[in-house]
Enzyme design. Structure first.
Site, short mmCIF file in Angstrom:
data_model
loop_
_atom_site.label_atom_id
_atom_site.label_comp_id
_atom_site.label_asym_id
_atom_site.label_seq_id
_atom_site.Cartn_x
_atom_site.Cartn_y
_atom_site.Cartn_z
N HIS A 96 0.76 -1.14 0.09
CA HIS A 96 -0.07 0.07 -0.01
C HIS A 96 0.83 1.11 0.02
CE1 HIS A 96 -3.55 2.41 1.06
NE2 HIS A 96 -2.23 3.23 1.95
N GLU A 97 2.04 1.32 0.90
CA GLU A 97 2.70 2.50 0.93
C GLU A 97 3.58 2.77 -0.33
OE1 GLU A 97 2.06 4.64 2.93
OE2 GLU A 97 1.04 3.29 4.42
N HIS A 104 2.96 9.02 -6.93
CA HIS A 104 3.92 10.05 -6.95
C HIS A 104 4.76 10.09 -8.31
CE1 HIS A 104 7.32 12.66 -5.04
NE2 HIS A 104 6.63 13.41 -5.78
#
Length: 234
Positions: A96-97, A104
């Site tokens: 998820h991170e 980004h």
């Protein structure tokens, strides 16, 4: 003010229930060990590599559920329990991170919008409620010009509060998209067994609900204070 305390109590109760459910889910899925034997850090590193991202570092951070992606330093920060562990919960959080890092890298519009609001929200969130309550008290305690100033102070606080609410709702697609990216990668790369995948999916579902509750709570507070300030205005 009774309505305010009831609202705060209801929001706090729902938030507490969701948070407790999330913690219990992660505790449960932390017992589902990965057959591939990979740690959260290794999964994060592989997902970054598979997306061609070479300038983001995976690091360990202290605390529980303190995992986050830092777009300024370009670091995927994983809590100690995720960084070193080799279970379904760790896999879900790590992926998820990295999903945020992929957002980004690909200039995902909602993340870009959210990042632009962060500096302003960090400032306004500290003063909004004080300005709203202080303005209402000043307006009720005085009359004439002073009372008018109190109203405008409260309205300014309400505007700050509205910015925080907008930020909360912009956060929703950012978080849900990061989870979708994570789950898609875990599935397409056959990183997890069917049982492990279902565990990761369920854990991320409950994590997303914490953001949903926060957004709805922020909206409820905004509407409540909006009615208090503007509804009582002659």
């Amino acid at each position: 003010m009774i309505g305010f305390y009831i609202l705060i109590g209801a929001i706090s109760l729902v938030s507490w229930l969701i948070s407790n459910k999330l913690k219990s889910k992660f505790k449960y899925y932390s017992k589902v060990q990965l057959r591939n034997g990979m740690s959260g850090a290794e999964i994060a590193t592989k997902m970054l590599a598979d997306h061609g991202i070479r300038d983001v570092e995976v690091i360990s951070t202290s605390g529980m559920l303190t995992d986050h992606y830092n777009p300024v330093k370009k670091t995927v920060n994983l809590s100690e329990g995720v960084y070193n562990q080799r279970n379904a919960a760790a896999a879900a959080v790590a992926a998820h991170e990295v999903g945020h890092a992929v957002q980004h890298a690909q200039a995902y519009q909602w993340l870009t919008m959210r990042s632009k609001l962060v500096p302003a929200v960090n400032i306004t969130s500290k003063f909004s409620q004080y300005m709203v309550i202080g303005g209402i008290i000043l307006g009720a305690a005085t009359s004439g010009a002073a009372g008018g100033i109190g109203f405008y102070i409260a309205v300014a606080g309400l505007a700050f509060m509205a910015l925080g609410t907008i930020f909360s709702f912009i956060t929703l697609p950012v978080e849900y998209d990061a989870s979708n990216r994570a789950l898609a990668w875990l599935k397409n790369k056959n990183m997890l067994s069917q049982e492990e995948y279902k565990g990761s999916e369920d854990a991320l579902k409950w994590a997303a609900r914490t953001y949903l509750v926060a957004a709805l709570g922020s909206l409820a507070m905004l509407l409540y204070w909006g009615l208090q300030i503007l509804g009582n205005r002659d």
